[in-house]
Write a protein that holds these residues in place. Sequence first.
Motif, mmCIF file in Angstrom:
data_model
loop_
_atom_site.group_PDB
_atom_site.id
_atom_site.type_symbol
_atom_site.label_atom_id
_atom_site.label_comp_id
_atom_site.label_asym_id
_atom_site.label_seq_id
_atom_site.Cartn_x
_atom_site.Cartn_y
_atom_site.Cartn_z
ATOM 1 N N ARG A 96 0.829 -1.212 0.000
ATOM 2 C CA ARG A 96 0.000 0.000 0.000
ATOM 3 C C ARG A 96 0.868 1.269 0.000
ATOM 4 O O ARG A 96 0.599 2.227 -0.729
ATOM 5 C CB ARG A 96 -0.919 -0.018 1.223
ATOM 6 N N ASP A 97 1.917 1.272 0.801
ATOM 7 C CA ASP A 97 2.771 2.449 0.900
ATOM 8 C C ASP A 97 3.587 2.658 -0.374
ATOM 9 O O ASP A 97 3.791 3.794 -0.820
ATOM 10 C CB ASP A 97 3.714 2.338 2.104
ATOM 11 N N CYS A 98 4.079 1.564 -0.940
ATOM 12 C CA CYS A 98 4.823 1.677 -2.198
ATOM 13 C C CYS A 98 3.948 2.274 -3.291
ATOM 14 O O CYS A 98 4.377 3.147 -4.055
ATOM 15 C CB CYS A 98 5.343 0.313 -2.639
ATOM 16 N N ARG A 99 2.729 1.809 -3.353
ATOM 17 C CA ARG A 99 1.804 2.314 -4.376
ATOM 18 C C ARG A 99 1.547 3.808 -4.174
ATOM 19 O O ARG A 99 1.571 4.596 -5.130
ATOM 20 C CB ARG A 99 0.481 1.547 -4.294
ATOM 21 N N ALA A 100 1.325 4.214 -2.928
ATOM 22 C CA ALA A 100 0.988 5.606 -2.641
ATOM 23 C C ALA A 100 2.144 6.557 -2.926
ATOM 24 O O ALA A 100 1.936 7.704 -3.326
ATOM 25 C CB ALA A 100 0.556 5.741 -1.180
ATOM 26 N N CYS A 101 3.385 6.070 -2.723
ATOM 27 C CA CYS A 101 4.566 6.918 -2.925
ATOM 28 C C CYS A 101 5.083 6.870 -4.346
ATOM 29 O O CYS A 101 6.092 7.523 -4.664
ATOM 30 C CB CYS A 101 5.681 6.509 -1.953
ATOM 31 N N GLY A 102 4.434 6.097 -5.205
ATOM 32 C CA GLY A 102 4.895 5.984 -6.577
ATOM 33 C C GLY A 102 6.136 5.147 -6.713
ATOM 34 O O GLY A 102 6.870 5.252 -7.702
ATOM 35 N N MET A 103 6.374 4.286 -5.729
ATOM 36 C CA MET A 103 7.560 3.430 -5.745
ATOM 37 C C MET A 103 7.159 2.039 -6.216
ATOM 38 O O MET A 103 6.209 1.454 -5.705
ATOM 39 C CB MET A 103 8.139 3.358 -4.324
ATOM 40 N N GLY A 104 7.850 1.507 -7.187
ATOM 41 C CA GLY A 104 7.550 0.167 -7.658
ATOM 42 C C GLY A 104 7.772 -0.863 -6.554
ATOM 43 O O GLY A 104 8.686 -0.728 -5.742
ATOM 44 N N CYS A 105 6.938 -1.882 -6.526
ATOM 45 C CA CYS A 105 7.056 -2.925 -5.508
ATOM 46 C C CYS A 105 7.011 -4.292 -6.174
ATOM 47 O O CYS A 105 5.983 -4.686 -6.729
ATOM 48 C CB CYS A 105 5.926 -2.807 -4.479
ATOM 49 N N ASN A 106 8.128 -4.999 -6.131
ATOM 50 C CA ASN A 106 8.142 -6.329 -6.731
ATOM 51 C C ASN A 106 8.120 -7.431 -5.675
ATOM 52 O O ASN A 106 8.416 -8.580 -5.969
ATOM 53 C CB ASN A 106 9.361 -6.499 -7.656
ATOM 54 N N PHE A 107 7.781 -7.057 -4.437
ATOM 55 C CA PHE A 107 7.570 -8.061 -3.400
ATOM 56 C C PHE A 107 6.186 -8.678 -3.575
ATOM 57 O O PHE A 107 5.187 -7.963 -3.652
ATOM 58 C CB PHE A 107 7.702 -7.449 -2.004
ATOM 59 N N GLN A 108 6.112 -9.987 -3.638
ATOM 60 C CA GLN A 108 4.846 -10.685 -3.867
ATOM 61 C C GLN A 108 4.458 -11.490 -2.633
ATOM 62 O O GLN A 108 4.891 -12.626 -2.446
ATOM 63 C CB GLN A 108 4.971 -11.597 -5.087
ATOM 64 N N PHE A 109 3.628 -10.886 -1.789
ATOM 65 C CA PHE A 109 3.208 -11.592 -0.579
ATOM 66 C C PHE A 109 2.323 -12.784 -0.914
ATOM 67 O O PHE A 109 2.233 -13.747 -0.148
ATOM 68 C CB PHE A 109 2.487 -10.640 0.375
ATOM 69 N N GLN A 110 1.658 -12.741 -2.071
ATOM 70 C CA GLN A 110 0.768 -13.846 -2.443
ATOM 71 C C GLN A 110 1.533 -15.163 -2.535
ATOM 72 O O GLN A 110 0.994 -16.224 -2.207
ATOM 73 C CB GLN A 110 0.085 -13.555 -3.781
ATOM 74 N N ARG A 111 2.776 -15.099 -2.982
ATOM 75 C CA ARG A 111 3.588 -16.306 -3.105
ATOM 76 C C ARG A 111 3.833 -16.932 -1.734
ATOM 77 O O ARG A 111 3.749 -18.150 -1.566
ATOM 78 C CB ARG A 111 4.921 -15.951 -3.773
ATOM 79 N N LEU A 112 4.115 -16.093 -0.742
ATOM 80 C CA LEU A 112 4.343 -16.604 0.610
ATOM 81 C C LEU A 112 3.045 -17.106 1.230
ATOM 82 O O LEU A 112 3.043 -18.118 1.946
ATOM 83 C CB LEU A 112 4.959 -15.508 1.481
ATOM 84 N N MET A 113 1.943 -16.409 0.971
ATOM 85 C CA MET A 113 0.655 -16.831 1.527
ATOM 86 C C MET A 113 0.252 -18.205 0.984
ATOM 87 O O MET A 113 -0.318 -19.031 1.701
ATOM 88 C CB MET A 113 -0.421 -15.804 1.162
ATOM 89 N N GLU A 114 0.544 -18.455 -0.271
ATOM 90 C CA GLU A 114 0.108 -19.703 -0.903
ATOM 91 C C GLU A 114 0.929 -20.900 -0.452
ATOM 92 O O GLU A 114 0.423 -22.023 -0.413
ATOM 93 C CB GLU A 114 0.192 -19.547 -2.429
ATOM 94 N N THR A 115 2.190 -20.691 -0.107
ATOM 95 C CA THR A 115 3.068 -21.828 0.189
ATOM 96 C C THR A 115 3.437 -21.955 1.661
ATOM 97 O O THR A 115 4.177 -22.864 2.025
ATOM 98 C CB THR A 115 4.373 -21.714 -0.625
ATOM 99 N N MET A 116 2.948 -21.074 2.530
ATOM 100 C CA MET A 116 3.297 -21.180 3.945
ATOM 101 C C MET A 116 2.711 -22.462 4.543
ATOM 102 O O MET A 116 1.666 -22.959 4.108
ATOM 103 C CB MET A 116 2.804 -19.961 4.721
ATOM 104 N N ARG A 117 3.391 -22.981 5.537
ATOM 105 C CA ARG A 117 3.016 -24.260 6.135
ATOM 106 C C ARG A 117 3.420 -24.261 7.602
ATOM 107 O O ARG A 117 4.458 -23.685 7.966
ATOM 108 C CB ARG A 117 3.722 -25.387 5.396
#
Length: 481
Positions: free
Chosen positions: A215-236
């Motif tokens: 959210r903060d990266c988007r608001a500041c115009g900073m690109g964000c290539n961190f993908q939390f979805q990948r961690l959410m899908e594979t956490m165990r």
Amino acid sequence: MEAFCRKELPLSEELSFASQYDRRFSKNVLDNVHGTINLDPLSLKFIDTEQFQRLRDLKQLGLTYMVYPGAVHSRFEHSLGVYWLAGEAVQKLQTYQGLELGIDHFDFQTVKIAGLLHDMGHGPFSHLFESAFLPRVLNGVKWSHEEMSVRMVEYIIDEHNIEIDPQSLKRVKEMILNSSETVATKSMREKQFLYDIVANGRNGIDVDKFDYIVRDCRACGMGCNFQFQRLMETMRVLGDQICYRAKDYLTVHKLFATRADLHRTVYTHAKVKVVWLELHVLFQAIELMLVDALLEANNCLGISSHVDNPSEYWKLDDTILKTIETSSIPELAQAKNIVLRIRRRDLYQFCNEYAVPKNQLDHFKDVTPQDIVCAQKTSKVSLREEDVAVSNVRIDLTRGRHNPLESIKFYKDYVSEDSFSIQDHRISHLLPASYQDMIVRVYSKKPELVEAVSDAFENFQLKTYGTIPQVHGTPKKKCRD
């Protein structure tokens, strides 16, 4: 093919948690980060209170919008985002490991409410209120927004007669405090992995960061290539702790690296991107001025007296800036003058900065205005402490000087039953070998004293470290935006 090895519930036994309440009493909101967020009936009881609605008037990034115009998002939308991600995290674990973990609707509801309410105790202007203003007025009394969040939750429940299971409430409060509680306390809990979803004091990976980083990266115009979805899908969950695939360790590291970039206010290196340095020093000048304004206004407005009472605390929000700016009360004249200087960009002037050597980080003590004044040589003007402002900036990857990956558990593949840590020698050599920065920045509150303050700061560094701080830009002239 690995995903098919994960344990899923039989279709006849799997029950969607979201379907366990009447949809007539729920609402959908459209979030610009996560899309449609469904708000269940219990969450709406908290949201539809004046105390929770206060979060609309707390900007997530404080005064950052004065440098990055798009950074006007609030803690209200962030709290909805954490609520949603907390529910998604539990849903993922229930889908793949529900039988072995014993996750039920009670767990699901509790974690979501903890995510929703985790920021209720934040004060105006983001962390500045807690870290820079309150220590100056509370005379050593310990105060934290996490503890105030718990008190605010209790107050809201009593004030609005919200019915919530006592055991669920107890766990919600524990989850909010989880990042600061002791390991011994945590080890006594059942299903400790659930407590690490919202505020993870064990290794720093939680849905709170997932939301605010994107959210903060988007608001500041900073690109964000961190993908939390990948961690959410594979956490165990292994050994009552949420673990991640070893092959995803670079994604985990990117979480902490992106967070550090945000703390540096998106500049990468002062030599290469001077514009980011200028934006950062401008932002810090504004923050230093705001703290001075709050200190000047404190006696008149009784700001610090609100922090002991939830019934008064919820009335504090970012609109206090406008209250000071438009006031005609004589006692607020000095504070008002500082706020008007901020509006007119008549800011404290950046003099210079100094990066603390790596081998001195462990023993470093914050530099104070007194240190600078005492280091002044004979000069045409005599500096006073109130003429100087100092910012001691600490930036790390959440674990101080240590590699954050060492505190995180990984697993090899979905059929593995063992977890392990990844040590420094096993990670990519392209990742940094140092995990903490300490930068001292010095400002002059009056334009005519910039040269005197700069000279005193250089002399301080000569006396302390035997070196002169490297000049960035033109430190003895006005730093313009």
